[in-house]
Design an enzyme around this catalytic site. Structure first.
Site: not given
Ligand code: NAI
Length: 300
Positions: A165, A169
């Protein structure tokens, strides 16, 4: 200051069915943007699931008087990326900003994870951002004020059991800097957010974080506290490019990659490096790395 408004602007937010992306989409729509809410559903680690969070988010936005359409295409394939952009053009006739937010997540010791999983993480985070940005590019150029907001993570700086991961990133970080250079001549600004928010990813991260961190984030760091930075970076008024912002629970800071003053010694030997390591590493005079923007052609 004047309120940052998105009337007449069209924005794609990937992974916007839940978590951070949904908060971004809701704020942008509340500020007048027409939003493509993209989300293919799926479990936190990318395993397919029979869920349609994009439709749920669109229903919430339109129910509140906003403009939004759903896209369930995957960012991880070229066809998917093209379909996401085509949805914006067919529904709203233009495209001004892309928020590359879709992501998958797991915590696993690096040798335990099969090599194919590294590909999956690259496909969603890095190549997903590349593919959607490429498909969007001509429309962002046409906009004259194109904006791309990418998503990186503190995990790219080195944390336990997230090689797959964190390194994906890290690739998004390099993409952000280099697209900022590529977009400069077209008025396209490209920045990234390193977010922290209590989403389902934190449930997954729970055991890898110091005790109580995930619970604290879920209670005190909602995605809505990151959304204002995403909205600023997607707005015409965004004044920066190639930057990364750490954003969590209302705290916002600049993530700097820089060089120390170091040493200079024409007679450099391995022993010099060993002896002067402290000076080489000292961070008292760090210069942030600058973007190498193209110089205009002679006579231009
Ligand atoms: P989440 O899991 O709630 O939301 C991510 C969304 O992306 C999900 O709804 C999922 O269905 C969608 N997704 C996954 N693969 C996909 C694809 N191939 N095509 C279209 N949609 C797809 O996670 P969250 O926390 O909202 O994460 C959002 C972003 O922030 C991600 O890139 C994550 O890596 C990043 N992030 C989040 C952190 C946090 O503290 N929540 C920390 C660091 C980074």
């Amino acid at each position: 200051m004047t309120r940052l408004d998105f009337t007449d602007r069209v924005v794609i937010v990937t992974g916007a069915g839940r978590g951070l992306g949904r908060a971004y989409a809701e704020l942008l729509a509340a500020r007048g943007a027409a939003v493509v809410v993209n989300d293919l559903g799926g479990a936190v680690d990318g395993t397919p699931r029979d869920e349609d969070p994009a439709a749920e988010a669109v229903a919430a936005i339109t129910g509140a008087g906003g403009r939004a359409v759903a896209s369930t295409a995957s960012v991880a394939t070229e066809e998917g990326a093209e379909a996401i952009v085509a949805t914006a053009i067919s529904a709203f006739g233009r495209l001004d900003a892309v928020v590359n937010n879709a992501g998958i997540y797991s915590v696993r010791p690096w040798l335990e994870l099969p090599a194919s999983k590294y590909q999956d993480f690259l496909d969603v985070h890095y190549l997903g951002s590349v593919r959607v940005s490429r498909a969007a590019w001509p429309h962002l150029v046409a906009s004259g004020q194109g904006r791309i907001v990418n998503t990186v993570s503190a995990a790219m700086l080195g944390v336990p059991d997230m090689v797959h991961y964190g390194s994906a990133k890290g690739a998004v970080y390099g993409l952000t800097r280099n697209l900022a250079v590529a977009g400069h001549a077209h008025g396209i600004r490209v920045n990234a957010i390193a977010p922290g928010a209590g989403t389902r990813m934190m449930d997954e991260a729970k055991d890898a974080l110091p005790p109580g961190t995930a619970e604290f984030m879920k209670e005190h760091m909602p995605p809505s506290m990151v959304a204002p930075v995403a909205a600023y970076l997607a707005h015409d008024d965004c004044a920066v490019t190639g930057e990364v912002f750490n954003v969590a629970g209302g705290a916002v800071s600049r993530l700097v990659v820089g060089s120390t003053a170091g040493i200079s010694d024409p007679g450099l030997t391995p022993e010099t490096v060993a002896e002067r390591l402290g000076e080489i590493l000292a961070v008292d005079r760090v210069e942030p790395a600058e973007l190498m923007l193209p110089t205009p052609a002679a006579g231009a």
